[in-house]
Design an enzyme around this catalytic site. Structure first.
Site, mmCIF file in Angstrom:
data_model
loop_
_atom_site.group_PDB
_atom_site.id
_atom_site.type_symbol
_atom_site.label_atom_id
_atom_site.label_comp_id
_atom_site.label_asym_id
_atom_site.label_seq_id
_atom_site.Cartn_x
_atom_site.Cartn_y
_atom_site.Cartn_z
ATOM 1 N N GLY A 56 -6.391 2.678 2.826
ATOM 2 C CA GLY A 56 -6.693 1.881 4.015
ATOM 3 C C GLY A 56 -8.180 1.721 4.292
ATOM 4 O O GLY A 56 -8.562 1.298 5.381
ATOM 5 N N GLU A 73 -2.748 8.966 -5.030
ATOM 6 C CA GLU A 73 -3.421 8.218 -3.971
ATOM 7 C C GLU A 73 -4.610 9.021 -3.461
ATOM 8 O O GLU A 73 -4.440 9.915 -2.617
ATOM 9 C CB GLU A 73 -2.454 7.964 -2.813
ATOM 10 C CG GLU A 73 -1.237 7.161 -3.211
ATOM 11 C CD GLU A 73 -0.621 6.463 -2.010
ATOM 12 O OE1 GLU A 73 -0.597 5.231 -2.010
ATOM 13 O OE2 GLU A 73 -0.215 7.141 -1.055
ATOM 14 N N GLU A 94 -0.640 10.743 4.690
ATOM 15 C CA GLU A 94 -0.575 10.654 6.156
ATOM 16 C C GLU A 94 0.429 11.666 6.714
ATOM 17 O O GLU A 94 0.245 12.205 7.805
ATOM 18 C CB GLU A 94 -0.224 9.214 6.580
ATOM 19 C CG GLU A 94 -1.423 8.291 6.359
ATOM 20 C CD GLU A 94 -1.068 6.836 6.083
ATOM 21 O OE1 GLU A 94 0.081 6.417 6.321
ATOM 22 O OE2 GLU A 94 -1.968 6.104 5.612
ATOM 23 N N ASN A 120 4.572 0.239 0.833
ATOM 24 C CA ASN A 120 4.777 1.206 1.912
ATOM 25 C C ASN A 120 4.378 0.512 3.208
ATOM 26 O O ASN A 120 3.197 0.285 3.447
ATOM 27 C CB ASN A 120 3.891 2.433 1.622
ATOM 28 C CG ASN A 120 3.862 3.424 2.771
ATOM 29 O OD1 ASN A 120 4.633 3.313 3.725
ATOM 30 N ND2 ASN A 120 2.963 4.391 2.680
ATOM 31 N N LYS A 158 4.665 1.589 6.207
ATOM 32 C CA LYS A 158 4.194 2.521 7.247
ATOM 33 C C LYS A 158 4.847 2.183 8.592
ATOM 34 O O LYS A 158 5.990 1.748 8.621
ATOM 35 C CB LYS A 158 2.667 2.505 7.312
ATOM 36 C CG LYS A 158 2.060 2.765 5.925
ATOM 37 C CD LYS A 158 0.587 3.036 5.927
ATOM 38 C CE LYS A 158 0.122 3.289 4.493
ATOM 39 N NZ LYS A 158 -1.288 3.622 4.410
ATOM 40 N N HIS A 182 3.424 11.749 1.364
ATOM 41 C CA HIS A 182 2.304 10.821 1.554
ATOM 42 C C HIS A 182 1.180 11.546 2.308
ATOM 43 O O HIS A 182 1.442 12.379 3.178
ATOM 44 C CB HIS A 182 2.782 9.593 2.342
ATOM 45 C CG HIS A 182 1.743 8.518 2.396
ATOM 46 N ND1 HIS A 182 0.706 8.550 3.288
ATOM 47 C CD2 HIS A 182 1.567 7.409 1.640
ATOM 48 C CE1 HIS A 182 -0.065 7.490 3.083
ATOM 49 N NE2 HIS A 182 0.436 6.782 2.089
ATOM 50 N N SER A 217 -5.821 1.026 -1.356
ATOM 51 C CA SER A 217 -6.491 -0.275 -1.311
ATOM 52 C C SER A 217 -6.211 -1.153 -2.531
ATOM 53 O O SER A 217 -7.102 -1.850 -3.019
ATOM 54 C CB SER A 217 -8.000 -0.095 -1.088
ATOM 55 O OG SER A 217 -8.237 0.558 0.148
HETATM 56 P P1 PGA Z 1 -3.411 1.023 1.369
HETATM 57 O O1 PGA Z 1 -2.331 2.220 1.515
HETATM 58 O O2 PGA Z 1 -2.924 0.153 0.234
HETATM 59 O O3 PGA Z 1 -3.387 0.326 2.692
HETATM 60 O O4 PGA Z 1 -4.715 1.656 1.046
HETATM 61 C C1 PGA Z 1 -1.755 2.836 0.404
HETATM 62 C C2 PGA Z 1 -0.776 3.906 0.852
HETATM 63 O O5 PGA Z 1 -1.067 4.601 1.838
HETATM 64 O O6 PGA Z 1 0.299 4.096 0.244
#
Ligand code: PGA
Length: 252
Positions: A175, A169, A99, A11, A13, A97, A215
């Site tokens: 992140g 997730e 976010e 992803n 983003k 997601h 992560s």
């Molecule tokens: P990350 O993000 O690997 O940077 O923690 C995962 C995601 O948001 O899909």
């Protein structure tokens, strides 16, 4: 248990211009050519879909979108539909997601409509669920997931769901560098699989792929993938670099 083919998804983003995205995609293709036992997907921004689609043509890397709207077309300024995403070569669509839920007001209801819209045109939904840190501390993790999964899949029937992918997730692991332990992730994956079994039966619960996200890095992927109910990963930060993402793809 059925044979589930792993899926490693990136992803991207809101990172990379179309030129940068195409370049990373080309570097990734170079590194994963010949990989045939894992499905690979990258989801760049909408603006980069076409450029990336060209860069991955004929390779094992598939294209995904990070979001979609549930109507096919209409006066919905700023939105993009599932048929439009299909027309530029998307095979997958990430839906719900955290976010999107956190910053853009997505709810279980909108997520449900988006999953239906994706399935309608044959776009594989990567349906994201996960608890926040407070919810975990309050021991609400399983009840939050129960609600997200049931509401997200409300009204869908078994024969629509063979293309569904779920991504667990934990919001506190996205992140942040904090990964759920392998056992914490396994516990939730097993629970999600049991929910699918309860609602849709054995065959789907055996075949559905449940990805872990939060992560994921080259250093922790192998241990996560050794868990019986973890079938792949949704990777943010570590997918932006072709070298680190290809190491995750080649975790075996
Ligand atoms: P990350 O993000 O690997 O940077 O923690 C995962 C995601 O948001 O899909």
């Amino acid at each position: 248990m059925g044979e589930r083919r792993p899926l490693i998804a990136g992803n991207w983003k809101m990172y990379k211009t179309p030129a940068e995205a195409a370049e990373t995609a080309r570097q990734l293709v170079e590194r994963v050519t010949g990989v045939n036992d894992v499905d690979i997907m990258i989801a760049p921004t909408f603006a980069a879909l076409e450029a990336v689609s060209r860069a991955i043509q004929g390779s094992p890397v598939a294209l995904g979108a990070q979001n979609l709207f549930w109507e096919d077309e209409g006066a919905y300024t700023g939105e993009i539909s599932a048929p439009m995403l299909k027309s530029v070569g998307c095979e997958y669509g990430i839906i719900g997601h955290s976010e999107r839920r956190q910053y853009f007001g997505e709810t279980d209801e909108t997520v449900n409509k988006k999953i239906q819209a994706a399935i309608q045109v044959g776009l594989k939904p990567v349906f994201c669920v996960g608890e926040t840190e407070n919810e975990r501390e309050d021991e609400q993790t399983l009840s939050v997931l129960d609600k997200q999964v049931k509401k997200g899949l409300e009204g869908l029937v078994l024969d629509q769901l063979d293309m569904l992918i779920i991504a667990y997730e934990p919001v506190w692991a996205i992140g942040t560098g904090k990964t759920a332990t392998d056992d914490q992730a396994q516990e939730v994956h097993q629970f999600i699989r049991s929910l699918i079994k309860e609602n849709f039966g054995n065959a789907l619960s055996d075949s559905i792929r449940i990805l872990y996200g939060g992560s994921v890095k080259p250093g922790n992927i192998a241990a996560l993938m050794s868990m019986p109910d973890i079938d792949g990963a949704l990777v943010g930060g570590a997918s932006l670099d072709a070298e680190s993402f290809s190491k995750i793809v080649k975790y075996k």
